[in-house]
Motif scaffolding. Structure first.
Motif, PDB file in Angstrom:
ATOM      1  N   ASN A 137     -35.635 -40.989  55.757  1.00 50.31           N
ATOM      2  CA  ASN A 137     -36.023 -40.270  56.966  1.00 50.31           C
ATOM      3  C   ASN A 137     -36.774 -39.020  56.506  1.00 50.31           C
ATOM      4  OD1 ASN A 137     -35.757 -39.845  59.969  1.00 50.31           O
ATOM      5  ND2 ASN A 137     -34.910 -37.918  59.236  1.00 50.31           N
ATOM      6  N   GLY A 138     -38.065 -39.018  56.743  1.00 45.94           N
ATOM      7  CA  GLY A 138     -38.907 -37.945  56.227  1.00 45.94           C
ATOM      8  C   GLY A 138     -40.043 -38.543  55.421  1.00 45.94           C
ATOM      9  N   ILE A 139     -40.346 -37.939  54.286  1.00 52.23           N
ATOM     10  CA  ILE A 139     -41.466 -38.397  53.472  1.00 52.23           C
ATOM     11  C   ILE A 139     -41.021 -39.546  52.559  1.00 52.23           C
ATOM     12  CG2 ILE A 139     -43.169 -37.754  51.730  1.00 52.23           C
ATOM     13  CD1 ILE A 139     -42.993 -34.880  52.778  1.00 52.23           C
ATOM     14  N   ASN A 140     -41.677 -40.675  52.688  1.00 50.85           N
ATOM     15  CA  ASN A 140     -41.473 -41.804  51.775  1.00 50.85           C
ATOM     16  C   ASN A 140     -42.629 -41.805  50.774  1.00 50.85           C
ATOM     17  OD1 ASN A 140     -39.232 -43.990  52.810  1.00 50.85           O
ATOM     18  ND2 ASN A 140     -40.053 -42.744  54.490  1.00 50.85           N
ATOM     19  N   GLN A 141     -42.318 -41.500  49.537  1.00 54.39           N
ATOM     20  CA  GLN A 141     -43.331 -41.442  48.487  1.00 54.39           C
ATOM     21  C   GLN A 141     -43.420 -42.817  47.822  1.00 54.39           C
ATOM     22  OE1 GLN A 141     -41.660 -38.088  46.264  1.00 54.39           O
ATOM     23  NE2 GLN A 141     -43.296 -36.789  47.057  1.00 54.39           N
ATOM     24  N   ILE A 142     -44.470 -43.540  48.134  1.00 53.94           N
ATOM     25  CA  ILE A 142     -44.662 -44.873  47.589  1.00 53.94           C
ATOM     26  C   ILE A 142     -45.513 -44.768  46.325  1.00 53.94           C
ATOM     27  CG2 ILE A 142     -45.502 -47.203  48.050  1.00 53.94           C
ATOM     28  CD1 ILE A 142     -43.152 -46.222  49.827  1.00 53.94           C
ATOM     29  N   SER A 143     -44.974 -45.248  45.223  1.00 52.47           N
ATOM     30  CA  SER A 143     -45.705 -45.228  43.958  1.00 52.47           C
ATOM     31  C   SER A 143     -45.563 -46.605  43.313  1.00 52.47           C
ATOM     32  CB  SER A 143     -45.159 -44.147  43.033  1.00 52.47           C
ATOM     33  OG  SER A 143     -45.873 -44.124  41.814  1.00 52.47           O
ATOM     34  N   ALA A 144     -46.646 -47.382  43.341  1.00 55.14           N
ATOM     35  CA  ALA A 144     -46.618 -48.768  42.843  1.00 55.14           C
ATOM     36  C   ALA A 144     -47.233 -48.840  41.451  1.00 55.14           C
ATOM     37  CB  ALA A 144     -47.376 -49.667  43.802  1.00 55.14           C
ATOM     38  N   LYS A 145     -46.429 -49.163  40.479  1.00 53.67           N
ATOM     39  CA  LYS A 145     -46.941 -49.403  39.131  1.00 53.67           C
ATOM     40  C   LYS A 145     -47.287 -50.888  39.020  1.00 53.67           C
ATOM     41  CE  LYS A 145     -44.503 -45.620  36.877  1.00 53.67           C
ATOM     42  NZ  LYS A 145     -43.554 -45.212  35.800  1.00 53.67           N
ATOM     43  N   ILE A 146     -48.505 -51.167  38.623  1.00 53.54           N
ATOM     44  CA  ILE A 146     -48.985 -52.553  38.573  1.00 53.54           C
ATOM     45  C   ILE A 146     -49.494 -52.874  37.167  1.00 53.54           C
ATOM     46  CG2 ILE A 146     -49.620 -52.514  41.019  1.00 53.54           C
ATOM     47  CD1 ILE A 146     -52.546 -52.150  40.140  1.00 53.54           C
ATOM     48  N   ALA A 147     -49.599 -54.145  36.915  1.00 52.24           N
ATOM     49  CA  ALA A 147     -50.246 -54.552  35.654  1.00 52.24           C
ATOM     50  C   ALA A 147     -51.681 -54.053  35.673  1.00 52.24           C
ATOM     51  CB  ALA A 147     -50.214 -56.067  35.534  1.00 52.24           C
ATOM     52  N   THR A 148     -52.112 -53.442  34.598  1.00 55.47           N
ATOM     53  CA  THR A 148     -53.428 -52.805  34.569  1.00 55.47           C
ATOM     54  C   THR A 148     -54.531 -53.795  34.931  1.00 55.47           C
ATOM     55  OG1 THR A 148     -52.671 -51.267  32.872  1.00 55.47           O
ATOM     56  CG2 THR A 148     -55.047 -51.499  33.160  1.00 55.47           C
ATOM     57  N   LYS A 149     -55.375 -53.357  35.901  1.00 59.42           N
ATOM     58  CA  LYS A 149     -56.484 -54.195  36.352  1.00 59.42           C
ATOM     59  C   LYS A 149     -57.741 -53.353  36.472  1.00 59.42           C
ATOM     60  CE  LYS A 149     -53.654 -57.521  38.936  1.00 59.42           C
ATOM     61  NZ  LYS A 149     -53.907 -58.601  37.967  1.00 59.42           N
ATOM     62  N   LYS A 150     -58.892 -54.041  36.374  1.00 60.35           N
ATOM     63  CA  LYS A 150     -60.173 -53.386  36.552  1.00 60.35           C
ATOM     64  C   LYS A 150     -60.545 -53.405  38.030  1.00 60.35           C
ATOM     65  CE  LYS A 150     -61.262 -52.703  32.141  1.00 60.35           C
ATOM     66  NZ  LYS A 150     -61.533 -51.366  31.576  1.00 60.35           N
ATOM     67  N   ALA A 151     -61.005 -52.258  38.531  1.00 58.68           N
ATOM     68  CA  ALA A 151     -61.413 -52.202  39.936  1.00 58.68           C
ATOM     69  C   ALA A 151     -62.274 -50.977  40.178  1.00 58.68           C
ATOM     70  CB  ALA A 151     -60.202 -52.170  40.854  1.00 58.68           C
ATOM     71  N   ARG A 152     -63.151 -51.122  41.149  1.00 60.44           N
ATOM     72  CA  ARG A 152     -63.915 -49.979  41.646  1.00 60.44           C
ATOM     73  C   ARG A 152     -63.412 -49.571  43.039  1.00 60.44           C
ATOM     74  NH1 ARG A 152     -70.527 -49.416  42.725  1.00 60.44           N
ATOM     75  NH2 ARG A 152     -70.329 -47.655  44.196  1.00 60.44           N
ATOM     76  N   PHE A 153     -62.952 -50.542  43.831  1.00 62.72           N
ATOM     77  CA  PHE A 153     -62.541 -50.288  45.213  1.00 62.72           C
ATOM     78  C   PHE A 153     -61.038 -50.506  45.367  1.00 62.72           C
ATOM     79  CE2 PHE A 153     -66.945 -51.670  45.281  1.00 62.72           C
ATOM     80  CZ  PHE A 153     -67.559 -50.705  46.083  1.00 62.72           C
ATOM     81  N   ILE A 154     -60.396 -49.567  46.046  1.00 63.40           N
ATOM     82  CA  ILE A 154     -58.969 -49.686  46.377  1.00 63.40           C
ATOM     83  C   ILE A 154     -58.856 -49.726  47.893  1.00 63.40           C
ATOM     84  CG2 ILE A 154     -56.710 -48.563  46.306  1.00 63.40           C
ATOM     85  CD1 ILE A 154     -59.191 -47.529  43.753  1.00 63.40           C
TER      86      ILE A 154
END
Length: 762
Positions: free
Chosen positions: A714-731
């Motif tokens: 209840n309040g701020i939910n800090q979402i931090s997703a660690k993923i397998a490293t990938k190449k990207a220009r757009f998120i």
């Protein structure tokens, strides 16, 4: 030699006179700012020989009030006479000399002080200015600087409100409140007497309003947004008897204050329904509310008993209050019950009403007709515009200025009281240790900046803006000290908005005078907010990701020292000059110093830099209302929103999904993506049904890399997703809005807000 000595003595005398006169000039610190103040070279000595002269019996009340005020400050007796003698203060009315209603002229010379008013009220306001000058002369033996003050108000209606429905305050405090209003030339006290959480005025025909509606079983602890709600388990309540009301109305009238009572209808009626459940739409029982908010249970508009009850209530209210207006509320009335109530639906058919908004208009018109039959007029919040405005109704525009502008264009009188600038239950500081407040951020400078005559109004419609008012809602103000802390000195800024001429208003000049009124407020034992000169700041990020920080304080003769490593600054740390440029993660702390001593609290801000800083963000839907900050790169500027959602970093979507696409400008390695989600169901702020992160190299073909529906906090939910490293220009960040708030939840049937903050990429 003698001539040289005389010349030197003359120079010293001139220097002393100039210095003394400068000191006296500083003491002419009148709030609200008069139309004109012209100093002369004379000094009036207030002493034991000073008499008060009143040439007419009509000024007996004013002369008595003046003597009482001066005696309390000086301990002198100040006899009242009809004859002028040396060293006197005279009061008189001369409408040929002072042309404007409530206007006055104050003349201070060596032998006399004259207070000349257009009318009795004008004399009274001239007295208030004189008393302010006397307060400031306490340290120089009550020597008053010679001057001529010409003054009159800009607006006829100058109001301050107080909600006693949520929290009840003693009659002694209400008298003090009225005294402070009069001292700063505010002439209307809007007394909010009935609420979901308590009915505060005796109605003899309905004794259960006193025994049931005036009390609640317990009161919520903390902020309404907290979940689960916690309660204190203590019965709370009380009410004002009709005799107490008469006492206060008489007291106020002697100070030229009009008290406008507010009896809420058709909404905010739960306390009344607890006593008389037959007035509601359902057959169930009701209980006086124990927490704050807007409730679906309202007066039944299809029930004739409702109107009989309200007319009987008004029959007892109207004789108690001689005001032109009776405030009938009209705000925040959900139509949930009306939509399924057979009686309300039948009423709509019988009266040929298109929808429930027109039913509310029907309700208001019926009450207005009755109030008009008693020789009075109604005033209501701007929701009374919905479904068509009643013929003679005056509108209080609180949901911004749009309602007031619309009403003025329809030739209706308007009082401007926008929530954005004039709700004094909002935070006045962003410091974390501020006492709990409703929401928002309304510092003194923002209150002062408000201009009641909107640029959108046509010249011919400006005449319908009759005045301005600030509102003090008491949900989070359980004590009189807390009320004072929230209301003052912001009420002084209101007084200047309402009284002073637009072209004369200047915030820096106001602060010069306000600094002198600190001592007056202290002497009057007002628990005012004294940190109104703490930091102001702005952050501006450029396309390269550099953040320029500007810091300022209105306090003169100060320096600002700062650090970038989170340490509390000392006098030996860096001196701020013009700006600070941030180009990497930093923890800025800054402190104002007066000489070598720190003043106020330290300012602090964390800057968190990452790969998406200052990159282009494309949104599928546009943010709404106050959650559409005009801050460049707001979702990728390294600044976090706070739990009070009032630092302009949260981006909000009403009933719509979030779809944000970030262009990093080149293909990069991505291993972590984050975002903050604000969840406060009791504020209609809901977590998304699902949150999805996707990556793409070309902006066309996306690969999902993370998905969650888990937002436990209840309040701020800090979402931090660690993923397998990938190449990207757009998120791409996609969050599905809850849509319509589910049944059984606060605000059920309305659109859910989805609030998001900084999108973090590494």
């Amino acid at each position: 030699m003698s001539k040289m000595k005389n010349r030197f003595s003359l120079i010293l005398s001139l220097v002393f006179f100039v210095a003394s006169n400068a000191s006296f000039a500083q003491s002419i610190a009148i709030i609200p700012k008069p139309v004109s103040v012209v100093l002369n070279k004379e000094i009036f000595q207030l002493n034991t020989n000073t008499t008060i002269v009143k040439p007419s019996a009509s000024l007996a009340k004013n002369s008595g009030l003046l003597r009482e005020a001066l005696s309390s400050l000086t301990r002198y007796s100040f006899p009242i006479s009809t004859q002028t003698k040396a060293n006197y203060i005279s009061l008189r009315i001369d409408s040929s000399k002072v042309l404007k209603q409530e206007g006055y002229q104050l003349n201070i010379t060596k032998n006399a002080i004259e207070v000349i008013g257009h009318d009795e009220a004008g004399v009274f306001y001239g007295i208030q200015s004189l008393i302010q000058i006397v307060y400031q002369a306490q340290n120089n033996g009550f020597k008053l600087a010679g001057c001529r003050v010409n003054d009159y108000p800009r607006f006829a209606y100058r109001g301050l409100h107080l909600d006693v429905g949520r929290n009840l305050f003693p009659l002694s405090f209400l008298k003090k409140y009225i005294d402070l209003l009069t001292f700063y030339k505010i002439n209307t006290f809007h007394w909010h007497l009935t609420e979901d959480q308590g009915w505060r005025i005796e109605i003899k025909k309905y004794p259960r309003l006193q025994s049931v509606s005036a009390y609640r079983d317990e009161t919520i602890i903390g902020h309404k947004k907290d979940s689960p709600h916690r309660f204190d388990g203590k019965k709370y309540g009380g009410f004002y008897t009709q005799e107490e009301v008469k006492t206060l109305v008489k007291y106020a009238s002697e100070k030229y204050i009009t008290i406008i009572p507010e009896i809420e209808m058709p909404g905010h009626a739960v306390a009344a329904l607890a006593a008389y459940p037959n007035l509601g739409c359902t057959t169930g029982s009701y209980k006086t509310a124990t927490f704050w908010g807007v409730f679906d249970d309202v007066y039944c508009a299809g029930n004739d008993s409702t109107f009989i009850f309200l007319k009987n209530v008004l029959d007892e209210i109207i004789p108690l209050f001689p005001s032109k207006y009776i405030h009938i509320g009209g705000d925040e009335c959900p139509k949930t019950r009306w939509k399924v109530c057979p009686k309300c639906q039948r009423r709509m058919i019988e009266e040929h009403l298109a929808d429930e908004h027109e039913l509310q208009s029907y309700f208001i018109r019926k009450i207005e007709k009755y109030v008009n039959s008693k020789g009075r007029e109604i005033i209501g919040w701007d929701e009374i515009l919905e479904g068509g405005l009643s013929p003679k109704a005056t509108v209080m525009s609180w949901r911004g200025e749009a309602g007031g502008i619309a009403a003025a264009k329809q030739k209706h009188d308007v009082i401007m009281t926008p929530e954005s600038h004039l709700y004094l239950d909002y935070y006045q500081s962003l410091q974390a240790n501020e006492p709990t407040a409703a929401a928002g951020f309304t510092p003194l400078s923002k209150v002062y900046s408000y201009e009641p005559i909107s640029a959108e109004l046509r010249p011919e419609d400006e005449q319908y803006i009759k005045g301005v008012q600030a509102n003090v809602w008491s949900e989070y103000m359980p004590t009189t000290k807390h009320v004072e802390y929230m209301a003052f000195p912001r009420a002084l800024a209101l007084s200047e908005i309402a009284w002073s001429q637009k072209e004369l208003r200047n915030y820096d000049d106001f602060l010069v005078r306000l600094r002198q009124h600190r001592a007056i407020l202290t002497q009057k034992e007002v628990n005012f907010f004294d940190r109104f000169e703490e930091f102001t700041y702005d952050f501006l990020m450029d396309k390269s990701g550099n953040t320029t920080v500007h810091l300022a304080s209105t306090l003169p003769n100060t320096t600002i020292h700062y650090t970038l490593d989170g340490k509390i600054p000392t006098i030996n740390d860096k001196v701020y000059s013009n700006q600070i440029v941030i180009d990497k993660s930093a923890y800025l702390k800054a402190q104002i110093f007066v000489g070598s001593k720190p003043y106020g609290q330290a300012f602090e801000q964390v800057f968190s830099y990452h790969k998406a800083i200052a990159k282009k963000v494309t949104l599928g839907n546009q943010p709404k209302a106050g959650y559409n900050p005009a801050v460049p790169f707001v979702l990728v500027n390294g600044l976090a929103g706070n739990s009070r959602y009032n630092n302009m970093q949260w981006v909000g979507f009403s009933g719509e999904n979030v779809e944000a696409t970030i262009d990093l400008e080149s293909v990069q390695s991505i291993s972590q993506i984050g975002i903050n989600i604000l969840k406060y169901h009791w504020q209609r702020m809901w977590e998304p049904n699902k949150l999805v992160f996707s990556l793409s190299e070309d902006g066309i073909h996306y690969q999902e890399v993370y998905r969650t529906s888990d937002f436990p906090a209840n309040g701020i939910n800090q979402i931090s997703a660690k993923i397998a490293t990938k190449k990207a220009r757009f998120i791409k960040v996609q969050a599905e809005n809850k849509g319509i708030i589910p049944a059984g939840e606060y605000g059920a049937g309305g659109k859910a807000w989805l609030l998001v903050d900084e999108i973090f990429v590494e």
